[in-house]
Scaffold this motif. Sequence first.
Motif, PDB file in Angstrom:
ATOM      1  N   VAL A 269       0.848  -1.193   0.000  1.00 26.11           N
ATOM      2  CA  VAL A 269       0.000   0.000   0.000  1.00 26.11           C
ATOM      3  C   VAL A 269       0.884   1.243   0.000  1.00 26.11           C
ATOM      4  N   GLY A 270       1.973   1.175   0.756  1.00 27.78           N
ATOM      5  CA  GLY A 270       2.928   2.285   0.779  1.00 27.78           C
ATOM      6  C   GLY A 270       3.539   2.556  -0.585  1.00 27.78           C
ATOM      7  N   TYR A 271       3.737   1.502  -1.366  1.00 29.56           N
ATOM      8  CA  TYR A 271       4.271   1.693  -2.727  1.00 29.56           C
ATOM      9  C   TYR A 271       3.193   2.154  -3.691  1.00 29.56           C
ATOM     10  N   GLY A 272       1.997   2.353  -3.197  1.00 32.08           N
ATOM     11  CA  GLY A 272       0.912   2.859  -4.054  1.00 32.08           C
ATOM     12  C   GLY A 272       0.166   1.775  -4.793  1.00 32.08           C
ATOM     13  N   PHE A 273       0.319   0.524  -4.386  1.00 35.99           N
ATOM     14  CA  PHE A 273      -0.385  -0.575  -5.054  1.00 35.99           C
ATOM     15  C   PHE A 273      -1.763  -0.780  -4.409  1.00 35.99           C
ATOM     16  N   LEU A 274      -2.750  -1.134  -5.252  1.00 33.77           N
ATOM     17  CA  LEU A 274      -4.091  -1.470  -4.772  1.00 33.77           C
ATOM     18  C   LEU A 274      -4.157  -2.973  -4.546  1.00 33.77           C
ATOM     19  N   GLU A 275      -4.760  -3.353  -3.424  1.00 39.70           N
ATOM     20  CA  GLU A 275      -4.866  -4.784  -3.159  1.00 39.70           C
ATOM     21  C   GLU A 275      -6.030  -5.395  -3.934  1.00 39.70           C
ATOM     22  N   VAL A 276      -5.832  -6.592  -4.467  1.00 36.48           N
ATOM     23  CA  VAL A 276      -6.939  -7.361  -5.019  1.00 36.48           C
ATOM     24  C   VAL A 276      -7.031  -8.672  -4.257  1.00 36.48           C
ATOM     25  N   THR A 277      -8.238  -9.239  -4.223  1.00 35.56           N
ATOM     26  CA  THR A 277      -8.423 -10.550  -3.601  1.00 35.56           C
ATOM     27  C   THR A 277      -9.113 -11.392  -4.656  1.00 35.56           C
ATOM     28  N   THR A 278      -8.460 -12.437  -5.110  1.00 33.30           N
ATOM     29  CA  THR A 278      -8.991 -13.189  -6.248  1.00 33.30           C
ATOM     30  C   THR A 278      -9.266 -14.634  -5.841  1.00 33.30           C
ATOM     31  N   LEU A 279      -9.852 -15.371  -6.767  1.00 33.61           N
ATOM     32  CA  LEU A 279     -10.271 -16.735  -6.463  1.00 33.61           C
ATOM     33  C   LEU A 279      -9.104 -17.732  -6.534  1.00 33.61           C
ATOM     34  N   MET A 280      -9.177 -18.764  -5.693  1.00 36.15           N
ATOM     35  CA  MET A 280      -8.199 -19.852  -5.709  1.00 36.15           C
ATOM     36  C   MET A 280      -8.405 -20.744  -6.924  1.00 36.15           C
ATOM     37  N   LEU A 281      -9.671 -20.884  -7.337  1.00 32.70           N
ATOM     38  CA  LEU A 281      -9.980 -21.770  -8.453  1.00 32.70           C
ATOM     39  C   LEU A 281      -9.469 -21.145  -9.739  1.00 32.70           C
ATOM     40  N   SER A 282      -8.750 -21.933 -10.520  1.00 31.85           N
ATOM     41  CA  SER A 282      -8.179 -21.418 -11.757  1.00 31.85           C
ATOM     42  C   SER A 282      -8.153 -22.552 -12.768  1.00 31.85           C
ATOM     43  N   SER A 283      -7.344 -22.380 -13.821  1.00 30.27           N
ATOM     44  CA  SER A 283      -7.273 -23.438 -14.828  1.00 30.27           C
ATOM     45  C   SER A 283      -5.848 -23.517 -15.343  1.00 30.27           C
ATOM     46  N   PRO A 284      -5.438 -24.657 -15.887  1.00 33.91           N
ATOM     47  CA  PRO A 284      -4.093 -24.757 -16.456  1.00 33.91           C
ATOM     48  C   PRO A 284      -3.886 -23.743 -17.586  1.00 33.91           C
ATOM     49  N   GLN A 285      -4.945 -23.423 -18.327  1.00 35.02           N
ATOM     50  CA  GLN A 285      -4.802 -22.415 -19.393  1.00 35.02           C
ATOM     51  C   GLN A 285      -4.296 -21.106 -18.817  1.00 35.02           C
ATOM     52  N   GLU A 286      -4.984 -20.664 -17.742  1.00 33.85           N
ATOM     53  CA  GLU A 286      -4.643 -19.377 -17.146  1.00 33.85           C
ATOM     54  C   GLU A 286      -3.292 -19.455 -16.417  1.00 33.85           C
ATOM     55  N   GLN A 287      -3.092 -20.543 -15.687  1.00 32.95           N
ATOM     56  CA  GLN A 287      -1.888 -20.658 -14.859  1.00 32.95           C
ATOM     57  C   GLN A 287      -0.620 -20.864 -15.689  1.00 32.95           C
ATOM     58  N   PHE A 288      -0.732 -21.647 -16.753  1.00 34.08           N
ATOM     59  CA  PHE A 288       0.499 -22.028 -17.477  1.00 34.08           C
ATOM     60  C   PHE A 288       0.497 -21.580 -18.925  1.00 34.08           C
ATOM     61  N   GLU A 289      -0.574 -21.950 -19.662  1.00 36.62           N
ATOM     62  CA  GLU A 289      -0.562 -21.714 -21.095  1.00 36.62           C
ATOM     63  C   GLU A 289      -0.429 -20.234 -21.421  1.00 36.62           C
ATOM     64  N   LYS A 290      -1.330 -19.426 -20.848  1.00 34.34           N
ATOM     65  CA  LYS A 290      -1.284 -17.991 -21.144  1.00 34.34           C
ATOM     66  C   LYS A 290      -0.017 -17.354 -20.603  1.00 34.34           C
ATOM     67  N   MET A 291       0.538 -17.935 -19.536  1.00 38.27           N
ATOM     68  CA  MET A 291       1.753 -17.372 -18.932  1.00 38.27           C
ATOM     69  C   MET A 291       3.013 -17.873 -19.637  1.00 38.27           C
ATOM     70  N   ARG A 292       2.860 -18.759 -20.650  1.00 36.80           N
ATOM     71  CA  ARG A 292       4.005 -19.364 -21.346  1.00 36.80           C
ATOM     72  C   ARG A 292       4.899 -20.104 -20.358  1.00 36.80           C
ATOM     73  N   LEU A 293       4.291 -20.817 -19.432  1.00 35.21           N
ATOM     74  CA  LEU A 293       5.081 -21.548 -18.439  1.00 35.21           C
ATOM     75  C   LEU A 293       4.841 -23.040 -18.581  1.00 35.21           C
ATOM     76  N   GLN A 294       5.819 -23.823 -18.164  1.00 32.53           N
ATOM     77  CA  GLN A 294       5.676 -25.277 -18.144  1.00 32.53           C
ATOM     78  C   GLN A 294       4.694 -25.658 -17.037  1.00 32.53           C
ATOM     79  N   PRO A 295       3.698 -26.504 -17.330  1.00 33.49           N
ATOM     80  CA  PRO A 295       2.750 -26.908 -16.281  1.00 33.49           C
ATOM     81  C   PRO A 295       3.451 -27.654 -15.157  1.00 33.49           C
ATOM     82  N   VAL A 296       2.960 -27.459 -13.948  1.00 33.75           N
ATOM     83  CA  VAL A 296       3.392 -28.274 -12.813  1.00 33.75           C
ATOM     84  C   VAL A 296       2.151 -28.964 -12.259  1.00 33.75           C
ATOM     85  N   GLU A 297       2.367 -29.871 -11.330  1.00 28.28           N
ATOM     86  CA  GLU A 297       1.275 -30.624 -10.741  1.00 28.28           C
ATOM     87  C   GLU A 297       0.329 -29.677  -9.988  1.00 28.28           C
ATOM     88  N   THR A 298      -0.981 -29.872 -10.181  1.00 27.35           N
ATOM     89  CA  THR A 298      -1.950 -29.053  -9.441  1.00 27.35           C
ATOM     90  C   THR A 298      -2.967 -29.957  -8.755  1.00 27.35           C
TER      91      THR A 298
END
Lengths: 506, 551
Positions: free
Chosen positions: B375-404
């Motif tokens: 907050v001191g650095y001027g960032f706004l906090e977000v609170t997001t969902l735990m539920l996600s998908s491999p597409q969002e977690q790995f594919e879109k991020m161009r990352l190698q999938p890991v175990e979920t």
Amino acid sequence: MNSAEILAGLSANESRLLLSLDCLNGKATPEQVFEEGDFAQLVEVMNAGSWLQAKGAVIISEISRKIYSIKDESIIERGLPERKAINILSSKGGVADMNDLAAQMPKDEISIALGWLRRKGLATISKKDGKTILHLTDSGIASVDKQTPDELLLEQLLRGEMSEDLVDKNIIAALRSRQDLVDEKVIVTRTIELTDLGREIISMGLEVKDEVAQLTPELIQTGKWKDVEFRRYDVRTFAPAIYPGKKHPLTRIADEIRSIFVDMGFTEIDEEYVQPAFWNMDALFTPQDHPARELQDTFYLKHPCRIDLEDEEIIERVCAMHETGGDTESRGWGYEWCREESEKALLRTHTTVNTIRYLWNNPNPPVKVFSLSKVFRKEAIDATHLPEFTQVEGIVMEEGASFDMLCGIIKEFYHRMGFKNVRFRPGYFPYVEPGLEVEVEFKGSWLELGGAGVFRPEVTAPFGVDYPVLAWGMGFERLAMLRWGLKDLRDLYVSDVDMLRTSPIL
Amino acid sequence: MPVVTFDIDDLMSLISHEVPVETLLERIPQLGADIHSWDSKTGELSIEFFPDRPDLYSVEGAARALRNFLKFEKGLTHYEVTESDVRLIIDDSVKDIRPYMVAGIVKDITMSDELIRSLMELQEKLHLTMGRKRAKVSIGIHDMDRISSPFTYKAVKPHSVTFIPLAMSESMDLQEILEKHEKGRDYAYILEGKDRYPLLVDNDDQILSFPPIINGTLTTVTEATTEVFIDVTGTDMDAITGALNIVSAAMAERGGKLYSVKVIDQQDMMMPDLEPKKWRINIDEANSLLGTSLDGQGMSEALEKMGYDASPDGQYLNVLAPATRLDLIHPVDVIEDIAKGFGYENFGTTLPKEVTFGELGKDQRALDASRQLMVGYGFLEVTTLMLSSPQEQFEKMRLQPVETVEILNPISEDHTCLRVSLVPSIMAVLRRNKHRDLPQRLFEVGDVMNGCKRRKHIAGAAITSRTSFTEVKSLVESIMRDMSVQYEIIPSSLTCYIEGRGANVIVDGENIGSFGELHPAVITAFELGYPITVFELDLNILTRGKLDHIA
């Protein structure tokens, strides 16, 4: 702001402008004011004018005018194509064959010349014996020695640019339709005029004070500040909005609830999201054929699909409780308990998992713990449902704990959240008895805001808990929605940045 | 929870006293139910009853409870069951198919519109709730006119018999019913894998029903019906006798006379058995659980309001509970009714007495400290969902999938696993806000999964028209400094970053996270169009050993 306040807050340039306007009979263009010589730059006149307009002392009006000028002088010096054609026709006695024209004129000008001769009615064109014959008309003949109106206008324009009010609209439009002949630009003239308020201020004894706008380090360090006067600012004037970094509204309200619990002597607990059905269901005496255990209500896991259970003694007691009621006065569920069913891996559906696992390790009084953490239920996402949300749960276990004490502590808890009026009615939750629902008065109506009860003996007995376990809980997001007046749960989890920027802290 | 709709006039006539609707609306919740809706125009009152009280799922049952609760009547309602010579034989052949059936008879009943409507609704609600969609309990109601005792409940081959099921005009065999009849298709799952199906026939082998699927047209109940045979089949003896009791009692409330059926099974039983159930309640224990100081008399009165008979017997209370109360499995269930009879509005007079000291969860200080910094650095906090998908977690991020942690029954393709990283969640928030003013600087501190275990991470993202590696490096180094962490920064090979613009943070030889300028392919995968820098660090490691002490 009254005139005295405005007078006191005028900058030097604002005063200068008012006085200049006064000298110029109350109305002038910025250029005219600038020529008076009081300003260093023209832009300062306009700036002062804008400020004064905001204060109501002047009105700035704008007039825009079109100004025309010659684009390419050489075209006019060479003469218009139709003028060349007239000259040729005249030399042939007013009648000529196309071929005669073609012999004496550049090719690219012929069609232009023909077009304009016709449009201006200077010549007629006819076909005879396969030849194209041009005839000068009467006005064509008349114009042999006399300039046409458009030629006259072009000549005037050659002497200097002209404003739209001095030229014939149709003629200029015709000229504008031809390539590379006439240029048009729009000039905005501003006029600054004193208002009655402006005159009043001048009459109040306006003078130009030499004032300092910016306090500089130099002024401070040299001591010059003692000799200058600082311009007064209009403190009501607009200042741009800034937005700080902020904690999320959910975090802020969670912090408040945590501090209520801690103030009341409760310790926070939490556990893993991934649990075997045993801790989420069986340990809480949820029968294995209960609808809440079905795939349509609970998220089961593909990976890991099962989880080893930890404590054989507890498993045995829980099993006995389901089958026969164990060594309590309960009849149990009267079925054959299936261990495999309880080893299925799932995402916890309530924070009561935290509670029962805590009691497993802490069966002796006093226990005062709370959870404020996420749970998961198989719900499709819409404005009022999310597949994961946050539960608040408080637990008291001590010698002498009772249903009455449960109601008492709930009242205290809700009072601390700001709900003055709290009432109870019977409620049903599978693992408590007696159970109750909490209602609070909010903005004039009663609102259901949580459930509570005393853990059933079938739940607590296997863990060696000898005193009543008082439990109450509520949905946390609902509280946040009430607090922040939100209509859509999704705004809490994929938030609008503008909502976050502008959400009030208090 | 089941919502039951009553006609207000019918309810009032069954209560047999004039009660203002306002009083009903106020008192019903105190009996243990939610008012779902009240429409004064149609006179329809919908009440949501709790799933442990199927005895209230009919207007007759609810009226009975209200007569007691509003003190028009006191104590237990006794239902007389006259013995008859009607017999029901349970054939051994059903034991592996659908083992239990009980039955009862009601005579001299007038099948009014109200009763028919009420019975249909009661049957449906019982099937749905305690019946577990008929798998555990299913009820059939028959006109007795054209059938004769003894009845036999047996299992037969799917193609061996035919009859005309309700809502059909032609005979069908049992397999055809499962395949072609609407109810057959709905409930075929209950008989899946069985080689024989249950059947109820009379003395002349006439078919009454194919439980738990459908009745035959032979015994259709009409307005002319005066005598009915109620059968209940299922997999749980307690549940089916309970359901029979609830239906029989409802019809008795309408003036029907109950007659028993002798059920001939491994041992003979006379059904329905509406004999009250005996409970013995320790008065001290009840007071201690409730926090009250009622005497035996006071408790008896409270229980009488709830439809019990009760009489003090020294330190105990002898209690007779209605045979329709299927929820009573432990004395605490009776004690709850003492509380209701006493009135919930009278509770809430004491507070815990033991001294305890409150304490926040062990991660809260770490989370608070990180929030304060960000907050001191001027960032706004977000609170997001735990539920996600491999597409969002790995594919879109161009990352190698890991175990979920993978969900077996996800609600959608976007929520198939629990996240292992916060940055993709923050990217999703940026995506929602792509039309909002830049710059946007967001952070989250929260859970990610490491195998099946939760871990706390801290992550941030900045989207501006000009953002730089230096900016995010300054930020990360400042966080490390403020959290008193010794670290080393080395080039990262993570492909979510532009090559040469990603860095890993090493603490005690362990990689605890990374930061850098996101690769344009990642930015566009999240439908964004401006440069983005991000960081994500393991907060548990950053704060390790620093949260337990002040000095």
